[in-house]
Design an enzyme around this catalytic site. Structure first.
Site, short mmCIF file in Angstrom:
data_model
loop_
_atom_site.label_atom_id
_atom_site.label_comp_id
_atom_site.label_asym_id
_atom_site.label_seq_id
_atom_site.Cartn_x
_atom_site.Cartn_y
_atom_site.Cartn_z
N ASN A 1 -47.61 -50.48 90.66
CA ASN A 1 -47.60 -49.04 90.91
C ASN A 1 -46.95 -48.34 89.70
OD1 ASN A 1 -46.60 -46.45 91.71
ND2 ASN A 1 -46.99 -46.99 93.83
N HIS B 1 -44.00 -44.08 88.69
CA HIS B 1 -42.71 -43.62 88.17
C HIS B 1 -42.65 -43.57 86.64
CE1 HIS B 1 -41.53 -42.90 92.08
NE2 HIS B 1 -41.47 -44.16 92.46
N HIS C 1 -50.48 -43.05 93.14
CA HIS C 1 -50.46 -42.19 94.33
C HIS C 1 -50.66 -40.74 93.89
CE1 HIS C 1 -48.14 -41.10 98.31
NE2 HIS C 1 -49.25 -40.43 98.17
N ARG D 1 -50.30 -37.51 94.93
CA ARG D 1 -49.69 -36.73 96.02
C ARG D 1 -50.23 -35.31 96.02
NH1 ARG D 1 -45.15 -37.73 98.89
NH2 ARG D 1 -44.40 -39.86 98.78
N ARG E 1 -46.42 -34.60 92.16
CA ARG E 1 -45.08 -34.73 91.57
C ARG E 1 -45.02 -35.81 90.48
NH1 ARG E 1 -41.68 -37.36 96.54
NH2 ARG E 1 -42.55 -35.59 97.63
N GLU F 1 -53.57 -44.45 96.11
CA GLU F 1 -52.86 -44.11 97.35
C GLU F 1 -53.07 -42.63 97.62
OE1 GLU F 1 -48.77 -45.15 97.00
OE2 GLU F 1 -49.20 -47.28 96.91
N THR G 1 -42.86 -42.80 100.30
CA THR G 1 -43.60 -42.90 101.56
C THR G 1 -42.72 -43.53 102.64
OG1 THR G 1 -45.51 -43.35 100.16
CG2 THR G 1 -45.81 -43.61 102.53
N GLU H 1 -52.35 -52.44 104.52
CA GLU H 1 -51.20 -52.79 103.70
C GLU H 1 -49.98 -52.67 104.61
OE1 GLU H 1 -50.85 -51.19 99.74
OE2 GLU H 1 -48.66 -51.21 99.86
N HIS I 1 -43.82 -51.95 99.35
CA HIS I 1 -42.76 -50.94 99.49
C HIS I 1 -41.39 -51.62 99.52
CE1 HIS I 1 -40.70 -47.22 100.25
NE2 HIS I 1 -41.84 -46.62 100.01
#
Ligand code: PXP
Length: 235
Positions: free
Chosen positions: A6, A9, A42, A44, A48, A68, A99, A149, A189
């Site tokens: 992922n 970030h 993801h 969003r 963000r 995502e 999440t 998932e 996660h």
């Protein structure tokens, strides 16, 4: 077991200055040289971290994108245009830091069934991000998803307290139950370098999606060299 990285970030850091560094595409190129299965991003609703253009830039690299997304019309349109390798439907609340909790597939099974239909028709693999709960697995089956998932957040939190066996058991039972129903199983996660070995005890896991711990580790692996390079430039 495969790894999905992922990269949200990296974009979080980039957006902190509003510029292009750290460059998401350059980071993706480095990651794609490794034996990973997918890049998870993801998109969003509040954008963000990942922005719409990021998806198209990364797709150009030939990456398998695991997108995502919340089950909303706006993001569905983007997914149908982008055609990522897979999508993972997640719950999304604007004020959450990340999440929190799985999708409540049981309370919106018919809606999800209709929502994922056009995605599947485009050949996109669909996954639902749910808690390790039989009711949610049964609802996912009814909604017609290819994958689930399993949300490993509760397990990861429990691991920190040392008392994780109940949460690990839930993951094991859920993965076995999903496989019995013919659903493929991913997980993610809060997985990190300390707790990830326990995922080998969970049966039938196809892929782990991991972000925060990998990006955090990258800072520590790289910071010494980054400081030294700057020192040599100013000395
Ligand atoms: N899987 C899903 C569905 C997620 O929402 C997230 C967080 O974006 C992850 C995996 C990765 O979690 P983490 O960043 O804690 O590794």
């Amino acid at each position: 077991m495969k790894l999905g990285v992922n990269i949200d970030h990296i974009a979080t850091l980039r957006n902190a200055r509003g510029g292009v560094e750290p460059n998401l595409v350059e980071a993706a190129k480095i990651i794609l040289k490794e034996n990973i299965h997918s890049l998870t991003m993801h998109l969003r609703e509040d954008r963000r971290h990942i922005k719409d253009n990021d998806l198209y830039d990364i797709k150009k690299l030939g990456a398998r994108i695991n997108l995502e997304m919340a089950a909303v019309e706006e993001i569905q349109k983007i997914a149908l245009d982008l055609v990522p390798y897979s999508v993972c439907i997640v719950p999304e609340r604007r004020l959450e830091v990340t999440t929190e909790g799985g999708l409540d597939a049981a309370s919106q099974t018919d809606y999800l069934k209709e929502y994922i239909k056009p995605l599947k028709e485009k050949g996109i693999i669909v996954s639902l991000f749910i808690d390790a709960d039989f009711k949610q697995i049964e609802a996912s089956k009814k909604a017609g998803t290819d994958y689930i998932e399993l949300h490993t957040g509760s397990f990861s939190n429990a691991f920190l307290s040392g008392n994780y066996s109940k949460e690990l058991e839930k993951l094991k039972n859920s993965a076995a139950y999903a496989a019995d129903l013919g659903i493929k199983v991913n997980a993610g996660h809060g997985l990190d370098y300390k707790n990830v070995y326990l995922m080998k005890e969970v049966p039938n896991l196809c892929e782990l999606n991991i972000g925060h711990s990998i990006i955090s580790k990258a800072v520590f692996i790289g910071i010494k060299e980054a400081v030294r390079e700057m020192l040599s430039l100013i000395s």
